[in-house]
Design a protein around this motif. Structure first.
Motif, PDB file in Angstrom:
ATOM      1  N   ILE A 222       0.818  -1.230   0.000  1.00 46.22           N
ATOM      2  CA  ILE A 222       0.000   0.000   0.000  1.00 46.22           C
ATOM      3  C   ILE A 222       0.844   1.270   0.000  1.00 46.22           C
ATOM      4  O   ILE A 222       0.321   2.368  -0.046  1.00 46.22           O
ATOM      5  N   GLY A 223       2.164   1.127   0.088  1.00 39.97           N
ATOM      6  CA  GLY A 223       3.036   2.305   0.073  1.00 39.97           C
ATOM      7  C   GLY A 223       3.174   2.956   1.437  1.00 39.97           C
ATOM      8  O   GLY A 223       4.192   3.565   1.744  1.00 39.97           O
ATOM      9  N   LEU A 224       2.158   2.823   2.253  1.00 43.36           N
ATOM     10  CA  LEU A 224       2.150   3.457   3.578  1.00 43.36           C
ATOM     11  C   LEU A 224       2.790   2.516   4.605  1.00 43.36           C
ATOM     12  O   LEU A 224       2.363   1.377   4.727  1.00 43.36           O
ATOM     13  N   PRO A 225       3.823   2.974   5.319  1.00 47.97           N
ATOM     14  CA  PRO A 225       4.387   2.131   6.385  1.00 47.97           C
ATOM     15  C   PRO A 225       3.324   1.865   7.456  1.00 47.97           C
ATOM     16  O   PRO A 225       2.494   2.734   7.733  1.00 47.97           O
ATOM     17  N   THR A 226       3.351   0.698   8.038  1.00 49.50           N
ATOM     18  CA  THR A 226       2.351   0.340   9.046  1.00 49.50           C
ATOM     19  C   THR A 226       3.025  -0.179  10.310  1.00 49.50           C
ATOM     20  O   THR A 226       4.207  -0.518  10.296  1.00 49.50           O
ATOM     21  N   ALA A 227       2.255  -0.228  11.383  1.00 44.75           N
ATOM     22  CA  ALA A 227       2.850  -0.489  12.693  1.00 44.75           C
ATOM     23  C   ALA A 227       1.939  -1.360  13.548  1.00 44.75           C
ATOM     24  O   ALA A 227       0.797  -1.624  13.197  1.00 44.75           O
ATOM     25  N   ARG A 228       2.486  -1.750  14.673  1.00 43.75           N
ATOM     26  CA  ARG A 228       1.689  -2.457  15.659  1.00 43.75           C
ATOM     27  C   ARG A 228       0.809  -1.444  16.401  1.00 43.75           C
ATOM     28  O   ARG A 228       1.110  -0.241  16.422  1.00 43.75           O
ATOM     29  N   TRP A 229      -0.234  -1.954  17.042  1.00 41.07           N
ATOM     30  CA  TRP A 229      -1.275  -1.080  17.605  1.00 41.07           C
ATOM     31  C   TRP A 229      -2.049  -1.913  18.603  1.00 41.07           C
ATOM     32  O   TRP A 229      -2.116  -3.133  18.470  1.00 41.07           O
ATOM     33  N   ARG A 230      -2.610  -1.285  19.606  1.00 39.62           N
ATOM     34  CA  ARG A 230      -3.331  -2.026  20.636  1.00 39.62           C
ATOM     35  C   ARG A 230      -4.397  -2.938  20.007  1.00 39.62           C
ATOM     36  O   ARG A 230      -5.376  -2.450  19.457  1.00 39.62           O
ATOM     37  N   GLY A 231      -4.184  -4.239  20.104  1.00 44.89           N
ATOM     38  CA  GLY A 231      -5.124  -5.179  19.501  1.00 44.89           C
ATOM     39  C   GLY A 231      -4.629  -5.770  18.186  1.00 44.89           C
ATOM     40  O   GLY A 231      -5.101  -6.811  17.752  1.00 44.89           O
ATOM     41  N   ASN A 232      -3.676  -5.066  17.562  1.00 44.11           N
ATOM     42  CA  ASN A 232      -3.067  -5.567  16.330  1.00 44.11           C
ATOM     43  C   ASN A 232      -4.082  -6.150  15.352  1.00 44.11           C
ATOM     44  O   ASN A 232      -5.155  -5.602  15.182  1.00 44.11           O
ATOM     45  N   ALA A 233      -3.690  -7.270  14.705  1.00 41.18           N
ATOM     46  CA  ALA A 233      -4.526  -7.820  13.631  1.00 41.18           C
ATOM     47  C   ALA A 233      -5.904  -8.243  14.128  1.00 41.18           C
ATOM     48  O   ALA A 233      -6.897  -8.156  13.390  1.00 41.18           O
ATOM     49  N   ASP A 234      -5.981  -8.686  15.382  1.00 38.89           N
ATOM     50  CA  ASP A 234      -7.273  -9.126  15.897  1.00 38.89           C
ATOM     51  C   ASP A 234      -8.321  -8.018  15.794  1.00 38.89           C
ATOM     52  O   ASP A 234      -9.517  -8.295  15.740  1.00 38.89           O
ATOM     53  N   SER A 235      -7.852  -6.766  15.768  1.00 34.17           N
ATOM     54  CA  SER A 235      -8.807  -5.661  15.728  1.00 34.17           C
ATOM     55  C   SER A 235      -9.565  -5.629  14.403  1.00 34.17           C
ATOM     56  O   SER A 235     -10.660  -5.092  14.346  1.00 34.17           O
ATOM     57  N   TYR A 236      -8.999  -6.165  13.323  1.00 32.28           N
ATOM     58  CA  TYR A 236      -9.802  -6.251  12.093  1.00 32.28           C
ATOM     59  C   TYR A 236     -10.286  -7.671  11.804  1.00 32.28           C
ATOM     60  O   TYR A 236     -11.382  -7.856  11.306  1.00 32.28           O
ATOM     61  N   THR A 237      -9.477  -8.695  12.180  1.00 37.68           N
ATOM     62  CA  THR A 237      -9.947 -10.054  11.866  1.00 37.68           C
ATOM     63  C   THR A 237     -11.232 -10.379  12.634  1.00 37.68           C
ATOM     64  O   THR A 237     -12.115 -11.065  12.120  1.00 37.68           O
ATOM     65  N   ALA A 238     -11.352  -9.877  13.864  1.00 38.42           N
ATOM     66  CA  ALA A 238     -12.582 -10.126  14.629  1.00 38.42           C
ATOM     67  C   ALA A 238     -13.765  -9.416  13.977  1.00 38.42           C
ATOM     68  O   ALA A 238     -14.884  -9.917  13.992  1.00 38.42           O
TER      69      ALA A 238
END
Lengths: 181, 762
Positions: free
Chosen positions: B553-569
């Motif tokens: 996507i060109g945009l650097p990305t990072a870890r975040w409270r909840g990480n991937a679970d925040s969208y997979t859920a």
């Protein structure tokens, strides 16, 4: 002219009169309990009491403070004894703590004028942003501080700072008083 | 509690971190390395400092002649309460009086490595599927050994208690035995017959304070293996003790990195170029330096900093310096991000997890599919990135909040050309973080500025810089496809998720000091299991698969409270709801029918719906459900939400959490409350668009973060449990958005498949 009172002391800031009060407090007076979070009045972390009003200190210049009385979190009480501070600890409100000075100042100003605010009044008075999500506890703590102010309850949740070792040893059997005391 | 404590150290959960078998295997594989884990080796001690009247027992514990107990916390306090939780565990095992307990942050040392996070995250780089157990074990040992050698003291993944409860208890047990041995020596008694309570060693009516024994006890040799305290009638573990950091957080005396004040210190503000291959092209030096109170300007390849007598003057001067940046390559924009996610979803991906025979089960049957889209998520802590740096002879002192202190120090050393031993890091509390403190650029910048101007300096990013320059949690797009059985239940499910390979980026930035734009490019196309974590459902679905489609996507990305679970859920829990509707089934019973193998989650769901008064998901009820498991914890959430004239109205959240046994129930509750509010923020905002390479948002109010007035009524219950502690920092986050989306569907009949919800008015 930039002469006014901060925490009951007269000050004159030899800074650009356009300097927001926040930065005079933080960088000239080293009153770092007042926090920068946005500089645009959105977060409220810099809230102080000016002449009894809760004001975002990032939005008011030191020139505009001329002759006024400013109280910061450091001046709210000398020993964490303010009912809002006590209620804040009793209800275990803070998490990261960064926005809490502003929250406490907003709550203290609200309660000074109205010691039993409704939920709607609390919501209207505290527009600060907390990212840790302390909101439910803030409501509870404001109500509890109100009860203290109305004389219905007493709290001793937060100890005063600077306890002397001899006093600590008297209160806590596991502590030893320093030699010679 | 007693039953649990009696078996400490003998059960697997609290066993030494490296098993004997893996140690032997590892020693063979890596050339004869051996670490004594059960007792902390004294050889590592010099790394801790003690006051003249303090005595170092081990890496986690000092006791003073006056009786104070100094606990050493190797994790970043960012609000999660770790500077109370770990001391509480130590004080409990030691038999200390809670009023004598103090906290210090740990120095950088291999003793404090967070091997658990490294182990959990290794899946990102080495998917375990298909690797024989024996080989996985060797790799596991090597990973942990790597983490120890590099002092990877990460604060992440809700792991503080899960990782450090064992070591803290071991450390306290060891010190306790030494105190008892010294007391027994003085009494001419058997130390095994002694006990401790409230800061005293006890034996047949005699007692001695810890403080009286500490000096001599710290010099004794402890038995191996550690001996644990038997049950206490009044354990500190599990008590609602007041957080140790609260008094300082209600009177303004708690210091963050931006509150350090040093003699002769000056203040810096910064402007950085857009993400991508950016360089500073020009500044108007003359105009900038003419600004009132400005002292210096520091130019760097990718940024410019103004230094002044106060921060506001420095930040204002930056406008007059009028920096111009040049960015090569395609510019990041929301359109480009969305296109990259769509094309990644259409392209080949990596199969990360699989159960059953998905292809076989789906062949010849009509699949039902839905696509979901989640915007990037900003951390937006109230504290902006801040650091203080001061040159001290040949050394450099830096004050900063960091979730990876050793890597922060390494980054500073690398950028300044100093040896790591010449960089002294003072780990500060973070004003929020939410994983933003895994980014060390502010510390590096402050170090560079301090060395250039040869004065102590404090750098704070403006809010606009914070919004624009901290890489956000990745945006994601998913295609969920299911085939149903005759009863309308799910027979096969494929979760295909287009998302950047964030964890490759994070690792490259954190450990290899690679600039964000290069790390982003290098990660393109790589499989990242952690980027789709939480997508494998706990539901009993006979055939299911999770695919990661890496998106560039060109945009650097990072870890975040909840990480991937925040969208997979969000993907899973919304899709399950859609399937329930299709089957004409109640969202609760539809889920319960598939939770036979997940009794802990089922119990949370039943309790939450009972507490919240589940009305059966009828149209118009405005109630929505979601449940999720992560980091050893389980949550079910019942949300009540509906559209109103003033926008989306979230009225109530009823959550039931099973997080195993709780060290401190109050802090546990704080974490879930906070997680729910954080999840609410991400459901309704906490994002920005991108245009021309930069975020379009500049101010906090543009992020739509909830305030007190938008804070719903919350009811949170914990399930009583004796399980090992699960993570609490993140468990509240992932369920909020799907529960609200499902509630809005119940309220309106309209399905929203995008986050944030509020960007798409009903």
């Amino acid at each position: 002219m930039t002469k006014f009172s901060v925490n009951d002391r007269p000050v004159e800031y030899r800074m650009d009169p356009e300097t927001p009060l926040l930065w005079a407090l933080r960088d000239a007076s080293n009153l770092t309990g007042t926090k920068y979070g946005c500089g645009t009045g959105d977060c409220g972390a810099c809230t102080v009491d000016i002449d009894g009003e809760a004001i975002r200190s990032c939005l008011v210049t030191i020139a505009e403070c001329e002759g006024r009385l400013v109280t910061t979190i450091e001046g709210l009480s000398r020993d964490r004894s303010h009912p809002v501070q006590q209620a804040w600890v009793a209800e275990q409100v803070p998490q990261c703590g960064f926005c809490q000075s502003g929250m406490i100042m907003a709550a203290a100003v609200l309660l000074r004028g109205n010691s039993s605010p409704s939920d709607a009044e609390i919501d209207a008075a505290i527009t600060n942003i907390c990212r840790c999500g302390t909101y439910p506890r803030i409501r509870a703590a404001v109500r509890r501080a109100g009860r203290v102010l109305r004389g219905e309850e007493r709290i001793a949740a937060a100890p005063p700072p600077g306890i002397r070792p001899e006093d600590a040893a008297r209160a806590v059997p596991a502590m030893r008083a320093p030699p010679g005391s | 509690m007693a039953g649990i404590r009696d078996t400490v150290g003998r059960q697997s959960g609290r066993a030494p971190l490296v098993t004997r078998r893996s140690l032997l295997v590892g020693a063979t594989a890596a050339g004869g390395l051996a670490l004594a884990w059960s007792v902390w080796p004294r050889d590592y001690r010099p790394n801790l400092t003690a006051a003249p009247d303090e005595h170092i027992f081990n890496a986690f514990l000092k006791i003073g002649d006056d009786g104070h107990v100094s606990t050493i916390v190797p994790q970043c306090e960012m609000g999660q309460g770790v500077t109370t939780l770990l001391p509480q565990i130590i004080a409990d095992e030691l038999g200390a009086d809670w009023r004598t307990v103090a906290v210090e942050t740990a120095p950088i040392s291999p003793l404090y490595a967070n091997t658990l996070v490294v182990d959990e995250d290794s899946a990102a780089f080495m998917p375990r599927a298909g690797v024989p157990d024996f080989v996985a074990d060797v790799r596991g040992w090597v990973r942990r050994e790597w983490a120890v050698r590099h002092a990877v003291m990460l604060t992440a993944n809700s792991s503080s208690v899960r990782m450090f409860e064992g070591p803290c208890r071991d450390a306290a047990a060891q010190a306790r035995v030494l105190l008892m041995m010294e007391a027994a020596r003085r009494w001419d008694a058997n130390w095994q017959e002694c006990d401790t309570q409230d800061g005293f060693v006890l034996h047949q009516g005699k007692r001695l304070r810890f403080g009286e024994l500490a000096a001599a006890a710290a010099r004794l040799t402890p038995p191996d293996p550690p001996v644990y305290r038997a049950s206490s009638t009044d354990p500190l573990y599990g008590k609602e003790l007041t957080r140790l950091d609260l008094p300082a957080k209600v009177d303004g005396s708690a210091n963050y990195a931006g509150d350090i004040r040093l003699p002769d210190m000056v203040y810096a503000a910064i402007r950085q170029g857009p993400f991508g291959a950016t360089r500073l092209k020009s500044i108007d030096k003359k105009a900038g330096l003419a600004s009132r109170d400005v002292l210096y300007v520091v130019e760097h390849e990718r940024w410019v900093a103004a230094v002044a007598r106060n921060w506001w003057a420095a930040n204002r001067a930056l406008d007059r310096f009028a920096p111009v940046f040049e960015t090569r390559g395609p510019q990041i924009s929301t359109d480009r991000i969305d296109a990259a996610l769509s094309s990644a979803l259409a392209a080949d991906g990596w199969r990360i997890a699989q159960q059953g025979d998905v292809e076989g089960a789906m062949e010849g049957r009509t699949g039902i599919a839905a696509e979901y889209l989640v915007a990037p998520a900003l951390h937006a802590p109230i504290e902006t990135r801040s650091a203080t740096a001061a040159v001290d002879g040949d050394r450099l002192r830096v004050w900063v909040a960091t979730q990876a202190p050793a890597q922060c120090r390494a980054a500073i050393a690398r950028a300044t050309g100093l040896a790591e031993s010449a960089v002294i890091l003072f780990p500060m509390m973070a004003g929020g973080s939410f994983d933003a403190c895994l980014d060390h650029s502010v510390a590096v910048q402050a170090a560079i500025i301090a060395r250039q101007i040869k004065r102590p300096v404090q750098l704070a990013w403006s809010r606009a810089e914070e919004i624009m320059r901290v890489p956000p949690r990745a945006p994601a797009r998913a295609k969920m496809t299911a085939t149903l059985n005759s009863a309308g239940g799910i027979d096969a499910l494929v979760s295909r998720i287009a998302v950047p390979a964030t964890n490759h980026e994070v690792r490259a930035r954190l450990f290899d000091h690679i600039p964000a734009d290069i790390a982003q490019r290098n990660a393109a196309g790589k499989a990242d299991a952690a980027a789709v974590e939480g997508a494998a459902p706990l539901y009993a679905i006979p055939h299911h698969a999770v695919d990661h489609c890496p998106a560039d996507i060109g945009l650097p990305t990072a870890r975040w409270r909840g990480n991937a679970d925040s969208y997979t859920a969000f993907f899973t829990e919304c899709f399950i709801d859609e399937m329930a509707t299709r089957a004409g089934s109640d969202a609760l019973s539809y889920r319960m029918a598939m939770l036979g193998d997940a009794p802990l989650l089922a119990r949370c769901l039943l309790t939450a719906t009972t507490l919240g008064g589940w009305e059966g998901g009828l149209s118009g009820s405005a109630q929505g459900l979601a449940c999720h498991a992560m980091r050893g914890s389980y949550i079910a959430l019942l949300a009540t939400a509906r559209p109103s004239d003033g926008g989306l109205q979230v009225e109530q959240l009823v959550a039931v959490v099973d997080a195993g046994r709780l060290v401190n129930p109050t802090i546990a509750r704080q974490q879930v409350e906070g997680g729910l509010i954080f999840g609410l923020a991400a459901a309704v905002g906490a994002t920005t668009d991108y245009e021309g390479g930069v975020a379009t948002a500049r101010k906090l109010h543009q992020l739509g973060l909830p305030k007190l007035s938008q804070s719903p009524e919350m009811l949170i219950e914990f399930v009583d449990s004796d399980r090992e502690p699960g993570g609490l920092g993140e468990i509240g986050v992932p369920v909020v958005a799907p529960a609200i989306a499902n509630a809005l569907f119940a309220a309106t009949g309209r399905r929203i498949r995008r986050l944030p919800l509020s960007a798409h008015p009903l």
